[in-house]
Design an enzyme around this catalytic site. Structure first.
Site, PDB file in Angstrom:
ATOM      1  N   ARG A  89       0.712  -1.355  -0.019  1.00 41.22           N
ATOM      2  CA  ARG A  89       0.091   0.036  -0.086  1.00 41.22           C
ATOM      3  C   ARG A  89       0.790   1.451   0.035  1.00 41.22           C
ATOM      4  NH1 ARG A  89      -2.118   1.005   4.258  1.00 41.22           N
ATOM      5  NH2 ARG A  89      -1.016  -0.523   5.411  1.00 41.22           N
ATOM      6  N   LYS A 237      -8.905  -2.722   0.377  1.00 38.85           N
ATOM      7  CA  LYS A 237      -8.595  -1.931   1.614  1.00 38.85           C
ATOM      8  C   LYS A 237      -9.445  -0.503   1.535  1.00 38.85           C
ATOM      9  CE  LYS A 237      -6.135  -4.640   4.017  1.00 38.85           C
ATOM     10  NZ  LYS A 237      -7.287  -5.512   5.127  1.00 38.85           N
ATOM     11  N   HIS A 256     -10.744  -5.694  11.573  1.00 32.48           N
ATOM     12  CA  HIS A 256      -9.732  -6.364  10.864  1.00 32.48           C
ATOM     13  C   HIS A 256      -9.298  -7.537  11.199  1.00 32.48           C
ATOM     14  CE1 HIS A 256      -5.285  -5.813   9.125  1.00 32.48           C
ATOM     15  NE2 HIS A 256      -6.194  -6.277   8.061  1.00 32.48           N
ATOM     16  N   SER A 274      -0.142  -8.187   9.906  1.00 31.64           N
ATOM     17  CA  SER A 274       0.413  -8.954   8.861  1.00 31.64           C
ATOM     18  C   SER A 274       1.787  -9.669   9.713  1.00 31.64           C
ATOM     19  CB  SER A 274       0.952  -8.058   7.736  1.00 31.64           C
ATOM     20  OG  SER A 274       1.759  -8.861   6.892  1.00 31.64           O
ATOM     21  N   LYS A 278      -2.499 -14.627  11.471  1.00 30.73           N
ATOM     22  CA  LYS A 278      -4.071 -14.814  11.416  1.00 30.73           C
ATOM     23  C   LYS A 278      -4.584 -15.451  10.198  1.00 30.73           C
ATOM     24  CE  LYS A 278      -5.394 -10.518   9.966  1.00 30.73           C
ATOM     25  NZ  LYS A 278      -6.093 -10.488   8.878  1.00 30.73           N
ATOM     26  N   THR A 279      -4.325 -15.339   9.180  1.00 29.92           N
ATOM     27  CA  THR A 279      -4.803 -16.259   8.144  1.00 29.92           C
ATOM     28  C   THR A 279      -4.546 -17.635   8.302  1.00 29.92           C
ATOM     29  OG1 THR A 279      -4.558 -14.438   6.490  1.00 29.92           O
ATOM     30  CG2 THR A 279      -4.884 -16.587   5.542  1.00 29.92           C
ATOM     31  N   ASP A 293     -10.388 -12.159   6.752  1.00 28.67           N
ATOM     32  CA  ASP A 293      -9.564 -10.734   7.117  1.00 28.67           C
ATOM     33  C   ASP A 293     -10.376  -9.476   7.387  1.00 28.67           C
ATOM     34  OD1 ASP A 293      -7.166  -9.111   6.868  1.00 28.67           O
ATOM     35  OD2 ASP A 293      -7.973  -8.208   5.077  1.00 28.67           O
ATOM     36  N   ARG A 358       1.570 -12.057  -2.712  1.00 28.47           N
ATOM     37  CA  ARG A 358       0.114 -12.238  -2.127  1.00 28.47           C
ATOM     38  C   ARG A 358      -0.649 -13.274  -3.061  1.00 28.47           C
ATOM     39  NH1 ARG A 358      -1.994 -10.113   2.710  1.00 28.47           N
ATOM     40  NH2 ARG A 358      -0.469  -8.489   3.390  1.00 28.47           N
TER      41      ARG A 358
END
Length: 578
Positions: A89, A237, A256, A274, A278-279, A293, A358
């Site tokens: 980003r 986002k 989030h 990140s 989490k994923t 997410d 990604r």
């Protein structure tokens, strides 16, 4: 292509699938199609475009992307792209239009930069003028699986692969049944429109931006304009930021986080920045994935905001993350900045372009994904951190006040090798609500909503899980093993940790288990893993000071919606609504 009746332009319905409209058809007597083109571009400033590709299917978008030479197919069929200068980003180039209707409710500063309405008018003029000279891909999609809060989205882009990304990422009309579509239509929410011009570089002086790149949102006009970056995460986002603006006004906590649910209906929420897992931890073959997410939490339960996943895949291993591995190889998935081997297979260990590689795929590419994208009230909330200082325990049980405190802090640590420009020493990172870059409002607005949901659901248990280092900081200690983390998580989710004895950790007031079957006891209390306990105490005191310093800074920027009482590291910490 011709039509016998005018095409409707209400984005609530999947009105056209796989259509193309070309201006070459409109010369002369086919005024009907000309009007249809105008309806698709209504409110964007775009007068006409040579060709519109409307709601093309996933295979058709892959075909167009190949024809346009936007990328290539991997050995197994995933579409592989390089995003150029931006592989993440462009945080310094994010703007919100400073409109009277929203001015007093925005947390202006280093994250939400102001853009004047006059400059936005100029920026929109330049973007729409550029887009109307290009063939355009249009996707009509949705954000929010709860039909009571579902918002239509229209993406208009020059790039087939970005249209594919959006079709993977958001909720598709075919994901909804007729009752859902009728309910969404009755709610009549205004759509958010995204004008996406990745190869347009703005004149910063004319447009009031910091440079040729800008990601700009007008909440009044519900219009998002993205220029000068190919990184597809900006599309995702931008919509999440829009939902973070919209949902609190509807008494919904936008989060989030990832979320999953067991067969008995117990929902778990996973917060984490990140690199915290989490994923990975929410993709569990024994539990159904709601989403990976972005979610909303209402008085009736948890719902996915999206229809896809955007997994970080650097060092992705089939052994440890088989569901993400398999999904990333499938036809229709998009791999960003992943290098291919000579045989066309992805090299997930290659970081020559970025550490932020990604994979984007629809959530149903995960075998045990929820078809509804919804669950009831959660029983467990997991807050993940990757503490690279080697201080925090692998798992801690939190009180309600501690949970809100750690939610507002959003702590993790970044290390050299995963972030550019960092020294060998870890860097403490605090991101309020585990999502500061996406929060238009003050963090305590979201903290107050979390507090409200916890008060409504007193059975919820909150946990802090550290997936970072033990026995020393990064470079000296070792990272907690994924199997140990999974076991502790499993025991938290199946409530077996409720049967063990807890003790209070010295520096942060955290409740940690004294002993857990199958876990080396020394791992549960970090001080026992350090060769020299004095080194641990020094490191722990330093991290505690960082927490206090950041909390003091954060407190000055809050709107005063809630107030903490007591020492922030006391197990007696309390929090109140104001």
């Amino acid at each position: 292509m011709t039509y016998s009746s005018p095409l409707p332009h209400n984005v609530i319905k999947p009105y056209v699938t796989g259509a193309s409209l070309s201006l070459s058809y409109t010369h002369g007597h086919l005024e009907q199609i000309d009007n249809a083109i105008s309806s698709f571009l209504q409110g964007t400033g775009i007068i006409k475009a040579p060709t519109l590709y409307i709601n093309l299917s996933r295979p058709a978008l892959v075909e167009h992307a190949i024809q346009n030479q936007e990328g290539s197919l991997s050995k197994d069929g995933a579409f592989v792209v390089k995003t150029g200068r931006f592989t993440g980003r462009a945080a310094e180039d994010k703007f919100i239009v400073d409109e009277t209707e929203v001015h007093d409710h925005i947390q202006w500063g280093d994250i939400n930069h102001k853009l004047s309405p006059a400059h936005f008018t100029q920026l929109l003029s330049e973007a729409s003028g550029y887009l109307q000279g290009q063939p355009l891909y249009i996707q009509d999609l949705y954000a929010g699986r709860d039909v009571n809060y579902c918002t239509p989205i229209r993406l208009i882009t020059t790039s087939a692969w970005h249209a594919l990304f959006a079709r993977n990422m958001f909720i598709r009309p075919e994901d909804l049944d007729e009752n859902d579509k009728e309910a969404i239509q009755q709610n009549s929410k205004r759509p958010f429109t995204i004008l996406h011009a990745p190869h347009l570089y703005l004149n910063a002086e004319r447009c009031g931006t910091h440079g040729p790149t800008a990601i700009t949102t007008s909440f009044k006009e519900r219009l998002i304009v993205i220029c000068g970056t190919q990184y597809a995460g900006e599309i995702k986002k931008s919509i999440f930021s829009a939902m973070n603006w919209q949902l609190p006004a509807e008494n919904i906590l936008p989060m989030h986080c990832s979320a999953n649910i067991c067969k008995e209906g117990d929902v778990a929420i996973f917060f984490g920045l990140s690199g915290t897992g989490k994923t990975t931890l929410s993709s569990n073959p024994e539990r159904i994935l709601i989403g990976d997410d972005e979610h909303g939490w209402s008085k009736t339960g948890v719902f996915n905001i999206e229809g896809g996943c955007y997994a970080k895949v650097i060092n992705l291993s089939r052994k440890t993350e088989p569901e993400i591995w398999d999904a990333s190889l499938r036809f229709g998935s998009v791999l960003e900045n992943v290098i291919l081997n000579d045989d066309g297979s992805p090299d997930f260990y290659n970081n020559s372009l970025t550490e932020n590689t990604r994979s984007c795929y629809p959530v149903d590419f995960i075998p045990n994904a929820s078809t509804s994208g919804k669950g009831g009230q959660p029983l467990n909330i997991i807050m993940l951190t990757a503490d690279a200082f080697g201080v925090l325990p692998p798992i801690s049980k939190l009180t309600t006040a501690q949970a809100i405190f750690h939610f507002l802090m959003g702590y993790t640590a970044r290390i050299a090798g995963t972030e550019s420009g960092l020294s060998k020493e870890p860097k403490a990172t605090f991101s309020p609500c585990f999502g500061a870059p996406f929060l238009p409002r003050s963090p305590d607005v979201y903290g107050a909503l979390l507090m409200k949901r916890l008060e409504e659901n007193p059975k919820v248990q909150c946990w802090l899980i550290n997936t970072g280092w033990s026995g020393g900081p990064y470079g000296i200690g070792k990272r907690f093993s994924l199997p140990h983390t999974r076991q502790l998580l499993h025991m938290a989710l199946n409530h077996s940790l409720n049967k063990v004895t807890f003790e209070t950790e010295k520096y942060f007031g955290l409740q940690i288990p004294s002993a857990v079957a199958g876990i080396p006891t020394e791992l549960l209390n970090p001080v026992n893993c350090w060769t020299n306990p004095q080194d641990y105490h020094k490191q722990a005191e330093d991290l505690a000071l960082r927490f206090r310093s950041h909390f003091e800074t954060l407190s000055k920027s809050l709107q005063g919606v809630i107030r903490f009482e007591g020492d922030i590291f006391s197990s007696n910490l309390s929090v109140k609504h104001l």
